[in-house]
Design a protein around this motif. Structure first.
Motif, PDB file in Angstrom:
ATOM      1  N   VAL A 288       0.818  -1.212   0.000  1.00 10.97           N
ATOM      2  CA  VAL A 288       0.000   0.000   0.000  1.00 10.97           C
ATOM      3  C   VAL A 288       0.855   1.268   0.000  1.00 10.97           C
ATOM      4  CG1 VAL A 288      -1.961  -1.099   1.141  1.00 10.97           C
ATOM      5  CG2 VAL A 288      -0.237   0.039   2.523  1.00 10.97           C
ATOM      6  N   TYR A 289       2.141   1.173   0.397  1.00 13.39           N
ATOM      7  CA  TYR A 289       2.958   2.387   0.369  1.00 13.39           C
ATOM      8  C   TYR A 289       3.746   2.526  -0.936  1.00 13.39           C
ATOM      9  CZ  TYR A 289       7.578   0.238   1.482  1.00 13.39           C
ATOM     10  OH  TYR A 289       8.751  -0.476   1.460  1.00 13.39           O
ATOM     11  N   PHE A 290       3.724   1.513  -1.775  1.00 13.47           N
ATOM     12  CA  PHE A 290       4.489   1.579  -3.018  1.00 13.47           C
ATOM     13  C   PHE A 290       4.029   2.728  -3.931  1.00 13.47           C
ATOM     14  CE2 PHE A 290       5.340  -3.314  -2.802  1.00 13.47           C
ATOM     15  CZ  PHE A 290       6.069  -3.117  -1.643  1.00 13.47           C
ATOM     16  N   PRO A 291       2.697   2.984  -4.096  1.00 11.14           N
ATOM     17  CA  PRO A 291       2.301   4.100  -4.976  1.00 11.14           C
ATOM     18  C   PRO A 291       2.826   5.448  -4.510  1.00 11.14           C
ATOM     19  CG  PRO A 291       0.410   2.688  -4.487  1.00 11.14           C
ATOM     20  CD  PRO A 291       1.528   2.255  -3.588  1.00 11.14           C
ATOM     21  N   TYR A 292       2.946   5.637  -3.210  1.00 14.73           N
ATOM     22  CA  TYR A 292       3.433   6.911  -2.693  1.00 14.73           C
ATOM     23  C   TYR A 292       4.885   7.138  -3.102  1.00 14.73           C
ATOM     24  CZ  TYR A 292      -0.762   6.548   0.195  1.00 14.73           C
ATOM     25  OH  TYR A 292      -2.053   6.414   0.612  1.00 14.73           O
ATOM     26  N   VAL A 293       5.665   6.069  -3.117  1.00 17.83           N
ATOM     27  CA  VAL A 293       7.064   6.181  -3.546  1.00 17.83           C
ATOM     28  C   VAL A 293       7.138   6.396  -5.058  1.00 17.83           C
ATOM     29  CG1 VAL A 293       9.305   5.022  -3.616  1.00 17.83           C
ATOM     30  CG2 VAL A 293       7.828   4.756  -1.620  1.00 17.83           C
ATOM     31  N   LEU A 294       6.274   5.701  -5.803  1.00 20.25           N
ATOM     32  CA  LEU A 294       6.286   5.859  -7.254  1.00 20.25           C
ATOM     33  C   LEU A 294       5.888   7.272  -7.663  1.00 20.25           C
ATOM     34  CD1 LEU A 294       4.731   2.500  -8.519  1.00 20.25           C
ATOM     35  CD2 LEU A 294       7.104   3.261  -8.691  1.00 20.25           C
ATOM     36  N   MET A 295       5.065   7.949  -6.848  1.00 18.11           N
ATOM     37  CA  MET A 295       4.706   9.342  -7.141  1.00 18.11           C
ATOM     38  C   MET A 295       5.933  10.234  -7.146  1.00 18.11           C
ATOM     39  SD  MET A 295       1.278  10.356  -5.046  1.00 18.11           S
ATOM     40  CE  MET A 295       1.420  12.052  -5.567  1.00 18.11           C
ATOM     41  N   LYS A 296       6.851   9.945  -6.245  1.00 20.04           N
ATOM     42  CA  LYS A 296       8.075  10.739  -6.087  1.00 20.04           C
ATOM     43  C   LYS A 296       9.262   9.772  -6.066  1.00 20.04           C
ATOM     44  CE  LYS A 296       5.988  14.716  -5.140  1.00 20.04           C
ATOM     45  NZ  LYS A 296       6.149  15.923  -5.962  1.00 20.04           N
ATOM     46  N   PRO A 297       9.816   9.417  -7.225  1.00 25.60           N
ATOM     47  CA  PRO A 297      10.919   8.447  -7.238  1.00 25.60           C
ATOM     48  C   PRO A 297      12.079   8.816  -6.330  1.00 25.60           C
ATOM     49  CG  PRO A 297      10.099   8.813  -9.459  1.00 25.60           C
ATOM     50  CD  PRO A 297       9.402   9.807  -8.579  1.00 25.60           C
ATOM     51  N   ALA A 298      12.238  10.109  -6.036  1.00 28.25           N
ATOM     52  CA  ALA A 298      13.307  10.512  -5.116  1.00 28.25           C
ATOM     53  C   ALA A 298      13.117   9.910  -3.730  1.00 28.25           C
ATOM     54  CB  ALA A 298      13.369  12.034  -5.010  1.00 28.25           C
ATOM     55  N   LEU A 299      11.887   9.490  -3.420  1.00 26.16           N
ATOM     56  CA  LEU A 299      11.623   8.880  -2.117  1.00 26.16           C
ATOM     57  C   LEU A 299      12.269   7.507  -1.983  1.00 26.16           C
ATOM     58  CD1 LEU A 299       7.893   9.856  -1.549  1.00 26.16           C
ATOM     59  CD2 LEU A 299       9.914  10.822  -0.459  1.00 26.16           C
ATOM     60  N   LEU A 300      12.771   6.952  -3.083  1.00 26.18           N
ATOM     61  CA  LEU A 300      13.557   5.719  -2.973  1.00 26.18           C
ATOM     62  C   LEU A 300      14.764   5.947  -2.068  1.00 26.18           C
ATOM     63  CD1 LEU A 300      13.469   4.423  -6.668  1.00 26.18           C
ATOM     64  CD2 LEU A 300      12.436   3.320  -4.671  1.00 26.18           C
ATOM     65  N   LEU A 301      15.313   7.161  -2.108  1.00 28.07           N
ATOM     66  CA  LEU A 301      16.431   7.484  -1.213  1.00 28.07           C
ATOM     67  C   LEU A 301      15.993   7.391   0.243  1.00 28.07           C
ATOM     68  CD1 LEU A 301      17.868  10.600  -3.095  1.00 28.07           C
ATOM     69  CD2 LEU A 301      18.738   8.253  -3.154  1.00 28.07           C
ATOM     70  N   ALA A 302      14.747   7.788   0.516  1.00 31.20           N
ATOM     71  CA  ALA A 302      14.247   7.761   1.892  1.00 31.20           C
ATOM     72  C   ALA A 302      14.093   6.336   2.398  1.00 31.20           C
ATOM     73  CB  ALA A 302      12.917   8.503   1.975  1.00 31.20           C
ATOM     74  N   VAL A 303      13.495   5.457   1.578  1.00 25.28           N
ATOM     75  CA  VAL A 303      13.284   4.082   2.054  1.00 25.28           C
ATOM     76  C   VAL A 303      14.600   3.319   2.124  1.00 25.28           C
ATOM     77  CG1 VAL A 303      10.871   3.962   1.329  1.00 25.28           C
ATOM     78  CG2 VAL A 303      12.655   3.312  -0.288  1.00 25.28           C
ATOM     79  N   ILE A 304      15.537   3.627   1.226  1.00 27.77           N
ATOM     80  CA  ILE A 304      16.859   2.992   1.306  1.00 27.77           C
ATOM     81  C   ILE A 304      17.557   3.414   2.597  1.00 27.77           C
ATOM     82  CG2 ILE A 304      19.166   2.958   0.299  1.00 27.77           C
ATOM     83  CD1 ILE A 304      17.816   3.086  -2.464  1.00 27.77           C
ATOM     84  N   ALA A 305      17.526   4.717   2.890  1.00 28.51           N
ATOM     85  CA  ALA A 305      18.170   5.211   4.116  1.00 28.51           C
ATOM     86  C   ALA A 305      17.508   4.591   5.345  1.00 28.51           C
ATOM     87  CB  ALA A 305      18.073   6.727   4.179  1.00 28.51           C
ATOM     88  N   GLY A 306      16.178   4.516   5.341  1.00 31.92           N
ATOM     89  CA  GLY A 306      15.477   3.917   6.472  1.00 31.92           C
ATOM     90  C   GLY A 306      15.770   2.442   6.615  1.00 31.92           C
TER      91      GLY A 306
END
Length: 701
Positions: A288-306
């Motif tokens: 359910v959180y995947f679409p939110y990341v796909l909206m802003k691909p830069a958020l991949l940096l956030a989930v990687i860091a987390g």
């Protein structure tokens, strides 16, 4: 049918990504139905092994056979059933037993040749062997049956079926014993060595660079079920726990992203994020959180860091789970946490969520204005991201479809829309303005027979055909008017849902052969001229009008908006300070008692009074009617801006409504602030008197 903007379905393309997805999905199909067996094994190890909560030597004899024989065979049976139903399942079980026995035989031979004192090899648990041999055996059986299909004489079908499956199982078991077992032993040795090297060199957190993006694109199943689960189970049997179970299942990164959207997102993404966070964190449905990341691909940096933060924490605390946590819920994670690992595991979840949030927040804030503009223009980036996620998954998902439903998509009604009700907590502020905006949109579209009203949620009844509420209040509204179509909006001022409602009514009329040809937009609503609705042509004229009003004594105490209740501040204040000033002005005007301020704060706790276009209209709750003595409005402009729960506010309009006398004024406020050019003129006013002159239309009956 919906009236949301159409989003083109992404075309499915071949290639490596799709191939990995298919393999991962098939692996997931083999593992997931057998998760209860893994949980049972985890419970058994937690209690009965010698370092367990209640050691029991007799029951502990079950631990080894379960992981070594039962679990691989169950996986093989499920794989065989997926390929060729029960017949494939039986042959798969026979064949995988050959792989298990072949592996044990090779290890026994190796250990027998060791010099005294050398470390012996332990058993290799054939999870990967089951995931290879299970579907292979069923596929072979399926194609063998095709060779003699229709060629067996009547009365001999059962005989042929039984013996053919038995012979095939025997042959495949021998193949597994001599051919596949040594290959799997070697492969597991390589994987174990690679993971050991990562751990020894402190590089295990780097796996998040691969795992977190893989999750978002549904490429994680091949890694998780094909590598991490088999290695983790082997490690858990010897050490009682494994960190590998937490590399992919940690719910912290997903929670961090959804919290960031809850505070700093816009539109449907922000509205659905709190509910998605509950589903993801407690329900364990990470997709359910995947679409939110796909909206802003830069958020991949956030989930990687987390993710990397969570892995690092578990490495430092040497924490792990006894068995896989599936689904990846915090409940499942804590249930499978080893007895000595609770501190490390809990910290890993908290810190990974915090780091993800900290990285995601500035990314969202940096593009917030662009996102608000796109939202106001009717763009549906979130809907497109949900559609892309569903395409990535390759099959329907109730969790993903629930996001678009919660996001406020307007469903086509089963009956004609004749009465629309805007509902809010008190029914006197935001809903009145939203009703005014939609009413004017209907007029612009040539629709004049729709009844658009507003009321408190507590006063809703079955007469409404369509009910519009802010997202946080929709569930309450459904309880009061369950038969109506319900539309959720992020704010009442400029939601794209309004255009969807208008289009829905137009399509409904067209389908009923009713003339729905749009007519020219009226110059101004309710018979008012443009000068009455808007602002004077120039600021010089506004100053002249202000001076004329001062000389003529206009602005006496019986007005709902008086010059003394219009202010301009050059700096900024907090949300609560702005509400305090609005409450004080209302109290000074004799419109409310001191209790009204607390009611205004309580209203913000329920749902934000941010309206869009830099406007907030704080007012009390429905229960605060007794604190209202008369109708009054206040307008304060804060040139330094206000952070209103993540939204930018410049104008704060305080409201106290006694009866309905203030509603006509709020309609004009809504019309005024729905026009960005007029808002720009209001921001140019240099004095409170000039601002009052620009706003004077809302003080006229």
């Amino acid at each position: 049918m919906t009236t949301t903007s159409a989003v083109a379905e992404p075309r499915t393309r071949g290639g490596l990504r799709v191939g990995i997805q298919k393999v991962g999905t098939f692996m997931s199909g083999m593992i997931m139905p057998n998760i209860p067996a893994l949980i049972a094994w985890g419970i058994l190890t937690a209690f009965v092994i010698d370092v367990g909560w209640t050691p029991n030597a007799a029951l502990a004899t079950m631990v080894g056979p379960m992981i070594h024989y039962l679990l691989p065979i169950l996986i093989a049976v499920q794989a065989g059933r997926m390929v060729y139903q029960d017949r494939g399942a039986v042959v798969a079980a026979i064949a995988v037993f050959g792989v298990i026995a072949g592996s044990d035989f090779l290890i026994a031979q190796f250990n027998a040749g060791l010099a005294e004192g050398e470390s012996e090899l332990g058993q290799v648990h054939m999870f990967i062997g089951a995931m290879i041999m299970g579907p292979l055996a069923a596929w072979v059986m399926k194609h063998l049956d095709r060779l003699w299909k229709g060629k067996i004489k009547a009365g001999f079908e059962m005989l042929v079926n039984m013996f053919s499956a038995g012979i095939a199982g025997f042959g495949l078991g021998v193949l597994g014993f001599y051919v596949l077992a040594p290959v799997i032993n070697w492969f597991m040795s390589v994987l174990s060595g690679a993971v050991g090297w990562l751990v020894e060199n402190g590089l295990l957190p780097l796996t998040s660079v691969l795992i977190e993006p893989a999750k978002v694109f549904f490429l994680n199943n091949a890694i998780n079920h094909g590598v991490l689960t088999p290695l983790g189970l082997a490690q858990s049997e010897t050490d009682g726990k494994s960190i590998l179970f937490l590399l992919e299942a940690n719910p912290g990164p997903g929670l961090g992203v959804l919290l960031a959207f809850t505070f700093f997102g816009v539109g449907a993404a922000r509205a659905t994020a709190p509910g998605a966070a509950i589903i993801q964190f407690l329900g364990g449905i990470h997709e359910v959180y995947f679409p939110y990341v796909l909206m802003k691909p830069a958020l991949l940096l956030a989930v990687i860091a987390g993710g990397a933060t969570g892995v690092t924490t578990n490495v430092l605390f040497q924490s792990g789970l006894r068995a896989p946590a599936a689904p990846g819920s915090i409940i499942a994670v804590l249930f499978q946490t080893a007895g000595d690992s609770y501190l490390g595991v809990i910290l890993s979840v908290i810190l990974s969520a915090a780091v993800t949030f900290a990285v995601a927040a500035p990314i969202l804030l940096a593009s917030r204005k662009r996102d608000l503009a796109a939202e106001a223009a009717g763009a549906d980036g979130f809907g497109a991201a949900v559609a892309q996620t569903a395409a990535n998954k390759g099959k329907a998902s109730s969790a993903l479809s629930g996001l678009t439903a919660a996001g406020g998509a307007v469903l086509a009604p089963t009956a004609d829309i004749r009465k629309i009700v805007f509902a809010c907590d008190a029914g006197m502020g935001s809903s009145a303005m939203g009703a005014s905006v939609l009413r004017n949109k209907f007029k612009a579209a040539g629709i004049t027979d729709i009844d658009v009203t507003n009321k408190a949620i507590a006063n809703l009844d079955a007469s409404a055909d369509l009910v519009i509420t802010q997202q946080q209040l929709t569930d309450r509204a459904k309880q009061r008017a369950g038969s109506a179509v319900h539309v959720s909006v992020d704010n009442f001022m400029n939601s794209p849902r309004y255009d969807e409602v208008v289009n829905m009514v137009l399509e409904q009329r067209a389908a009923s052969s009713v003339d729905a040809e749009p007519q020219p937009v009226p110059a101004a609503p309710d018979g008012l001229s443009g000068a009455e609705v808007g602002a004077p042509a120039t600021r010089a004229e506004a100053r002249a009008a202000a001076a004329a009003e001062a000389e003529s004594g206009v602005g006496n105490g019986d007005r709902v908006l008086v010059p003394g209740n219009v202010r301009i501040h050059s700096g900024s204040v907090s949300r609560d300070e702005a509400i305090r000033e609005a409450a004080d002005l209302l109290e000074s005007a004799g419109a409310v008692t001191k209790a009204y301020f607390d009611a205004m704060l309580a209203r913000e706790q329920t749902v934000s009074t941010f309206m869009g276009n830099e406007l907030a209209i704080p007012h009390g709750t429905n229960e605060a009617k007794d604190a209202i003595l008369a109708s009054s409005l206040t307008v304060v402009r804060y040139d330094g801006g206000i952070d209103w729960d993540g939204d930018d506010v410049t104008f704060v309009v305080g409201i106290a409504g006694k009866g309905d006398e203030h509603l006509a004024l709020l309609q004009n406020v809504a019309i005024l602030f729905s026009d960005e050019e007029q808002v720009a003129e209001l921001k140019k006013a240099e004095t409170p008197e000039e601002l009052y002159a620009l706003l004077k239309a809302i003080g006229e009956d």
